[in-house]
Write a protein that holds these residues in place. Structure first.
Motif, PDB file in Angstrom:
ATOM      1  N   VAL A 170       0.854  -1.194   0.000  1.00 28.75           N
ATOM      2  CA  VAL A 170       0.000   0.000   0.000  1.00 28.75           C
ATOM      3  C   VAL A 170       0.886   1.239   0.000  1.00 28.75           C
ATOM      4  O   VAL A 170       1.663   1.456   0.929  1.00 28.75           O
ATOM      5  N   ASP A 171       0.754   2.032  -1.065  1.00 27.96           N
ATOM      6  CA  ASP A 171       1.542   3.262  -1.171  1.00 27.96           C
ATOM      7  C   ASP A 171       0.932   4.311  -0.234  1.00 27.96           C
ATOM      8  O   ASP A 171      -0.257   4.618  -0.337  1.00 27.96           O
ATOM      9  N   PRO A 172       1.720   4.866   0.694  1.00 29.43           N
ATOM     10  CA  PRO A 172       1.143   5.805   1.667  1.00 29.43           C
ATOM     11  C   PRO A 172       0.567   7.068   1.016  1.00 29.43           C
ATOM     12  O   PRO A 172      -0.395   7.644   1.537  1.00 29.43           O
ATOM     13  N   VAL A 173       1.115   7.470  -0.123  1.00 31.93           N
ATOM     14  CA  VAL A 173       0.571   8.663  -0.794  1.00 31.93           C
ATOM     15  C   VAL A 173      -0.840   8.353  -1.310  1.00 31.93           C
ATOM     16  O   VAL A 173      -1.786   9.138  -1.108  1.00 31.93           O
ATOM     17  N   THR A 174      -0.995   7.208  -1.939  1.00 27.10           N
ATOM     18  CA  THR A 174      -2.313   6.778  -2.428  1.00 27.10           C
ATOM     19  C   THR A 174      -3.275   6.640  -1.250  1.00 27.10           C
ATOM     20  O   THR A 174      -4.429   7.067  -1.314  1.00 27.10           O
ATOM     21  N   PHE A 175      -2.774   6.048  -0.183  1.00 25.37           N
ATOM     22  CA  PHE A 175      -3.613   5.881   1.007  1.00 25.37           C
ATOM     23  C   PHE A 175      -4.110   7.233   1.505  1.00 25.37           C
ATOM     24  O   PHE A 175      -5.294   7.421   1.772  1.00 25.37           O
ATOM     25  N   ALA A 176      -3.182   8.192   1.621  1.00 24.55           N
ATOM     26  CA  ALA A 176      -3.551   9.496   2.168  1.00 24.55           C
ATOM     27  C   ALA A 176      -4.562  10.200   1.258  1.00 24.55           C
ATOM     28  O   ALA A 176      -5.533  10.791   1.737  1.00 24.55           O
ATOM     29  N   HIS A 177      -4.368  10.122  -0.060  1.00 22.14           N
ATOM     30  CA  HIS A 177      -5.347  10.733  -0.976  1.00 22.14           C
ATOM     31  C   HIS A 177      -6.726  10.109  -0.767  1.00 22.14           C
ATOM     32  O   HIS A 177      -7.735  10.816  -0.708  1.00 22.14           O
ATOM     33  N   SER A 178      -6.777   8.792  -0.644  1.00 22.78           N
ATOM     34  CA  SER A 178      -8.069   8.114  -0.417  1.00 22.78           C
ATOM     35  C   SER A 178      -8.651   8.525   0.928  1.00 22.78           C
ATOM     36  O   SER A 178      -9.860   8.737   1.066  1.00 22.78           O
ATOM     37  N   TYR A 179      -7.774   8.609   1.909  1.00 21.15           N
ATOM     38  CA  TYR A 179      -8.227   8.979   3.248  1.00 21.15           C
ATOM     39  C   TYR A 179      -8.906  10.360   3.236  1.00 21.15           C
ATOM     40  O   TYR A 179      -9.985  10.552   3.794  1.00 21.15           O
ATOM     41  N   PHE A 180      -8.257  11.319   2.565  1.00 16.83           N
ATOM     42  CA  PHE A 180      -8.818  12.678   2.562  1.00 16.83           C
ATOM     43  C   PHE A 180     -10.095  12.744   1.718  1.00 16.83           C
ATOM     44  O   PHE A 180     -11.031  13.469   2.059  1.00 16.83           O
ATOM     45  N   ALA A 181     -10.146  11.971   0.632  1.00 16.88           N
ATOM     46  CA  ALA A 181     -11.387  11.924  -0.161  1.00 16.88           C
ATOM     47  C   ALA A 181     -12.524  11.353   0.687  1.00 16.88           C
ATOM     48  O   ALA A 181     -13.667  11.837   0.650  1.00 16.88           O
TER      49      ALA A 181
END
Ligand SMILES: [Zn+2]
Ligand SMILES: [Zn+2]
Length: 258
Positions: free
Chosen positions: A128-139
């Motif tokens: 799991v790429d943390p950048v992708t995770f964070a974008h999903s988290y904020f969405a």
């Protein structure tokens, strides 16, 4: 000056084996806190086994017992709703017991492909790429706010930060500002969460953006799952909140305001 702690877990949360409402009250009195809020988990999805949603009736009886026993402490009721926009019916059922003083809205998990991933799994999930995770988290956080579920406080705005040392608020400025704007237009309270002592969610940049977005109120929450952690990190957090332009109210149990 002592600041009330409005995000505390007790034995009524599935993930707080060291939690204790009574000992939390004793600790709050010892620290001289003017008030405390018990915000146990109402989670309906989790990657951990166990019973996830607080037994809200038993919990409220416990709050009443503590109020009778600790008369010098203001004890607020509350709940931390996890992903309430995914579970409107379950959320309605929990909140139907009556008025709670602090209803927190929280995102802990996001959907990645066909998996549900909790931020706490980040360090153990090299795929799991943390950048992708964070974008999903904020969405997901924006979707939760726009979903209109009846919570008043936005908890731990940038929760992935706890599990991702490389996180910088500035890298997600656009998404964070959109969230804060939506939160301000709902007149939500922004929580400053100090769980990890020196990891404060959010930190100064996002607190400034909160003020610029028209955000009016800030609460402090230790997110303690152990009475010993109550109000930990509040000195550092209050310096940041003050630097962003928020001030304590004259009434010691009130929120800080711009
Ligand atoms: Zn949480
Ligand atoms: Zn919590």
């Amino acid at each position: 000056m002592r600041i009330p702690d409005y995000h505390v877990h007790t034995e009524w949360s599935y993930d707080a084996p060291r939690g204790s409402m009574e000992r939390s009250c004793e600790q709050a009195l010892e620290l001289g806190l003017p008030a405390i809020a018990f915000t146990d988990h109402a989670d309906f999805v989790t990657v951990n086994p166990g019973q996830y949603c607080v037994d809200i009736v038993g919990y409220l009886q416990s709050v009443e017992r503590c109020r009778a026993r600790f008369k010098n402490l203001r004890i607020h009721s509350g709940v931390e709703l996890g992903e309430p926009h995914w579970f409107p019916e379950e959320t309605r059922r929990v909140l139907s017991v009556g008025k709670l003083d602090h209803v927190l809205g929280s995102v802990h998990c996001v959907r990645i492909g066909d998996r549900i991933v909790d931020a706490g799994q980040l360090s153990k999930s090299p795929d799991v790429d943390p950048v992708t995770f964070a974008h999903s988290y904020f969405a997901e956080t924006l979707a939760m706010i726009e979903g209109g579920q009846p919570f008043q406080t936005l908890a731990h705005l940038d929760y992935p930060k706890r599990y991702w040392p490389g996180y910088r608020e500035e890298d997600f400025e656009e998404q964070l500002r959109a969230i804060l704007k939506a939160a301000a237009s709902r007149d939500l309270v922004l929580e400053v969460n100090t769980t990890r002592g020196n990891v404060i969610c959010p930190s100064l940049p996002a607190l400034r953006w909160w003020r610029e977005a028209g955000g009016k109120a800030v609460s402090f929450g230790s997110d303690a799952h152990d009475p010993a952690k109550i109000a930990a990190g509040f000195d550092q957090a209050s310096d940041l909140v003050e630097a962003a332009g928020f001030k304590p109210a004259a009434e010691p149990t009130a929120l800080w305001r711009s």
